[in-house]
Design an enzyme around this catalytic site. Structure first.
Site, PDB file in Angstrom:
ATOM      1  N   THR A  58     132.652 118.837  98.524  1.00 48.20           N
ATOM      2  CA  THR A  58     132.012 118.100  99.490  1.00 48.20           C
ATOM      3  C   THR A  58     130.365 118.577  99.184  1.00 48.20           C
ATOM      4  O   THR A  58     130.408 120.037  98.924  1.00 48.20           O
ATOM      5  CB  THR A  58     132.427 118.083 100.944  1.00 48.20           C
ATOM      6  OG1 THR A  58     132.408 119.449 101.200  1.00 48.20           O
ATOM      7  CG2 THR A  58     133.675 117.494 100.675  1.00 48.20           C
ATOM      8  N   GLY A  64     134.447 130.427 103.357  1.00 45.61           N
ATOM      9  CA  GLY A  64     134.242 131.652 104.260  1.00 45.61           C
ATOM     10  C   GLY A  64     134.577 130.892 105.887  1.00 45.61           C
ATOM     11  O   GLY A  64     135.283 129.818 105.805  1.00 45.61           O
ATOM     12  N   ASP A  65     134.326 131.799 106.735  1.00 44.86           N
ATOM     13  CA  ASP A  65     134.481 131.584 108.156  1.00 44.86           C
ATOM     14  C   ASP A  65     133.856 130.286 108.665  1.00 44.86           C
ATOM     15  O   ASP A  65     134.571 129.567 109.284  1.00 44.86           O
ATOM     16  CB  ASP A  65     134.186 132.800 108.963  1.00 44.86           C
ATOM     17  CG  ASP A  65     135.194 133.953 108.598  1.00 44.86           C
ATOM     18  OD1 ASP A  65     136.381 133.877 108.607  1.00 44.86           O
ATOM     19  OD2 ASP A  65     134.311 135.026 108.251  1.00 44.86           O
ATOM     20  N   GLY A  66     132.668 129.873 108.347  1.00 44.82           N
ATOM     21  CA  GLY A  66     132.153 128.657 108.582  1.00 44.82           C
ATOM     22  C   GLY A  66     132.988 127.492 108.129  1.00 44.82           C
ATOM     23  O   GLY A  66     132.981 126.348 108.644  1.00 44.82           O
ATOM     24  N   THR A  67     133.242 127.533 106.696  1.00 41.04           N
ATOM     25  CA  THR A  67     134.053 126.479 106.224  1.00 41.04           C
ATOM     26  C   THR A  67     135.343 126.192 106.872  1.00 41.04           C
ATOM     27  O   THR A  67     136.022 125.008 107.223  1.00 41.04           O
ATOM     28  CB  THR A  67     134.373 126.583 104.757  1.00 41.04           C
ATOM     29  OG1 THR A  67     133.087 126.800 104.294  1.00 41.04           O
ATOM     30  CG2 THR A  67     135.212 125.656 103.948  1.00 41.04           C
ATOM     31  N   ASP A 102     150.417 134.173 120.548  1.00 43.82           N
ATOM     32  CA  ASP A 102     150.752 134.409 121.792  1.00 43.82           C
ATOM     33  C   ASP A 102     150.492 133.659 122.978  1.00 43.82           C
ATOM     34  O   ASP A 102     150.801 133.764 124.020  1.00 43.82           O
ATOM     35  CB  ASP A 102     150.698 135.956 122.237  1.00 43.82           C
ATOM     36  CG  ASP A 102     149.159 136.085 122.347  1.00 43.82           C
ATOM     37  OD1 ASP A 102     148.104 135.313 122.116  1.00 43.82           O
ATOM     38  OD2 ASP A 102     148.676 137.392 122.834  1.00 43.82           O
ATOM     39  N   LEU A 107     147.648 133.360 124.347  1.00 47.36           N
ATOM     40  CA  LEU A 107     146.780 133.918 125.224  1.00 47.36           C
ATOM     41  C   LEU A 107     145.364 134.267 124.202  1.00 47.36           C
ATOM     42  O   LEU A 107     145.321 134.280 123.141  1.00 47.36           O
ATOM     43  CB  LEU A 107     146.970 135.430 125.825  1.00 47.36           C
ATOM     44  CG  LEU A 107     148.470 134.946 126.566  1.00 47.36           C
ATOM     45  CD1 LEU A 107     148.875 136.590 126.913  1.00 47.36           C
ATOM     46  CD2 LEU A 107     147.808 134.581 127.884  1.00 47.36           C
ATOM     47  N   GLU A 159     129.250 130.344 113.649  1.00 48.36           N
ATOM     48  CA  GLU A 159     128.472 128.987 113.761  1.00 48.36           C
ATOM     49  C   GLU A 159     127.977 129.031 115.201  1.00 48.36           C
ATOM     50  O   GLU A 159     128.420 129.073 116.137  1.00 48.36           O
ATOM     51  CB  GLU A 159     129.135 127.920 113.342  1.00 48.36           C
ATOM     52  CG  GLU A 159     129.944 128.072 112.172  1.00 48.36           C
ATOM     53  CD  GLU A 159     128.773 127.941 111.174  1.00 48.36           C
ATOM     54  OE1 GLU A 159     127.979 127.328 110.884  1.00 48.36           O
ATOM     55  OE2 GLU A 159     129.182 128.939 110.109  1.00 48.36           O
TER      56      GLU A 159
END
Length: 303
Positions: free
Chosen positions: A43, A68-71, A217, A219, A275
Site C-alpha cells: 500500500t 513497525g509500531d505505526g503500521t 489480563d 487490565l 502516533e
C-alpha cells in the site's frame, strides 16, 4: 498440509526498499510454504493500508502485518471496526517493534516467520480511546515530546538509540502538569511530567517485565512519573527489574484498571503507539481479548 488456507501479507510500500526486500526475502518463503494461497499487498498510504486490512480481514485465515509500531497501530485501528476479523501476526520490520517485543516475536524476520507459523492463536487485549484503538500504550507529557523530537535522519542512521537521545532531551525540558484521573470510578489528582497507560511491556525498545503488565489480563496499567529528576529516571528504568515493588517508589505512581479517564487543564497531545493525533481529555477502556493474534508458542510461559 499447509497450516493456512488463505494468507494475506500487508506492508507499507513507503517503508524503504531495504525493509521491503528483507520481508520478501526472509519471511515470505516460510509463509508461502505454510499457506495454500498467499496474497501480498503493498500500500502507498495509511488510508489505503487500513482499507486493505479491512477488506482482507473478512475472508483471509491470517493477516501478516509487516512493519513497525505505526503500521501495527494502523492495522489494529482498522480491525477494530470489523466483526470477528481474521487473526493478525506481526512481522517486525520497524525501528522499535515494541509490541512484537511484548509478544516475544523474534526481531529477525527469518526466525519471526518460522516461530509465528508454528505458533498459536491468542486473544489479546486492546485499548479503546476516544473512539479509536491502541495496542501498546497511550501517553501524555514527555512521551509525546520525545516522539515529536526524534530526528528522522538520526532514526534512520542509529535506530533505537535515537529514541533514547530524544527521550533524554525531552526529560531535560520537561515541565510538570496537573492531571485528573478517574480509574474504575475512583478519582485521583496527580502531578507529573509523564502519564502512561500501558497494555504492552515495551516502549522505545525498553522492556518492563513486570508481572502486572499482561496484554491478556483484561487490565491496563497506568504510570505517573512525577518529576524529570535523575532519581525519577532511575526509578523508571528500575521497573525492568522484576523484584521492584511499585508501591515503594518515591517518584512514580502505579494504578491498574479497566476504565480510565484523563483530564488536563490545557489540551495536551496524546501519543498512541508512537502516533500523535489525539488530544486530552481521554476516555479509555480496555477491550479484553478483542484481537486474535498469532504468537510464538513460548508466549504461554509468559502470559
Amino acid at each position: 498440509m499447509p497450516k493456512f488456507n488463505r494468507s494475506v501479507l500487508l506492508y507499507n510500500g513507503n517503508a524503504g526498499q531495504s525493509t521491503v526486500d528483507s520481508v520478501l526475502r526472509l519471511a515470505v518463503p516460510h509463509i508461502a510454504q505454510a499457506s495454500h494461497s498467499l496474497e501480498i499487498i503493498q500500500t502507498a498510504s495509511p488510508e489505503e493500508f487500513e482499507n486493505a486490512c479491512q477488506t482482507a480481514a473478512t475472508d483471509a485465515d491470517i493477516l501478516f502485518i509487516a512493519g513497525g509500531d505505526g503500521t501495527v497501530h494502523s492495522a489494529v485501528r482498522a480491525l477494530a471496526d470489523i466483526s470477528n476479523p481474521a487473526p493478525m501476526a506481526i512481522l517486525p520490520s520497524g525501528t522499535a517493534n515494541d509490541f512484537a517485543r511484548t509478544l516475544n516475536i523474534p526481531l529477525d524476520l527469518d526466525l519471526a516467520a518460522t516461530e509465528l507459523i508454528n505458533g498459536d492463536i491468542k486473544e489479546i487485549d486492546t485499548g479503546k480511546i476516544n473512539g479509536g484503538s491502541f495496542l501498546n500504550f497511550a501517553g501524555i507529557g514527555v512521551i509525546t515530546d520525545a516522539s515529536s523530537n526524534i530526528d528522522p535522519t538520526l532514526k534512520e542512521r542509529y535506530g533505537k538509540i535515537s529514541y533514547f537521545m530524544s527521550a533524554l532531551q525531552s526529560m531535560r525540558q520537561a515541565t510538570p502538569f496537573s492531571v485528573e484521573l478517574k480509574i474504575d470510578g475512583i478519582s485521583y489528582t496527580e502531578e507529573g511530567v509523564l502519564v502512561l497507560v500501558m497494555n504492552g511491556k515495551s516502549i522505545g525498545t525498553h522492556n518492563f517485565p513486570m508481572a502486572t503488565i499482561d496484554p491478556t489480563d483484561g487490565l491496563l496499567d497506568l504510570f505517573v512519573i512525577q518529576t524529570s529528576s535523575l532519581s525519577a529516571i532511575r526509578e523508571w528504568f528500575s521497573l525492568a527489574q522484576p523484584e521492584v515493588v511499585t508501591e515503594e517508589l518515591e517518584h512514580i505512581t502505579h494504578y491498574q484498571g479497566q476504565s480510565i479517564s484523563i483530564t488536563t487543564e490545557e489540551k495536551l497531545d496524546v501519543d498512541t503507539d508512537g502516533e500523535i493525533y489525539l488530544k486530552t481529555p481521554l476516555n479509555i477502556e480496555v477491550q479484553p481479548g478483542s484481537l486474535k493474534m498469532l504468537v510464538p508458542k513460548q508466549l504461554e510461559d509468559i502470559i
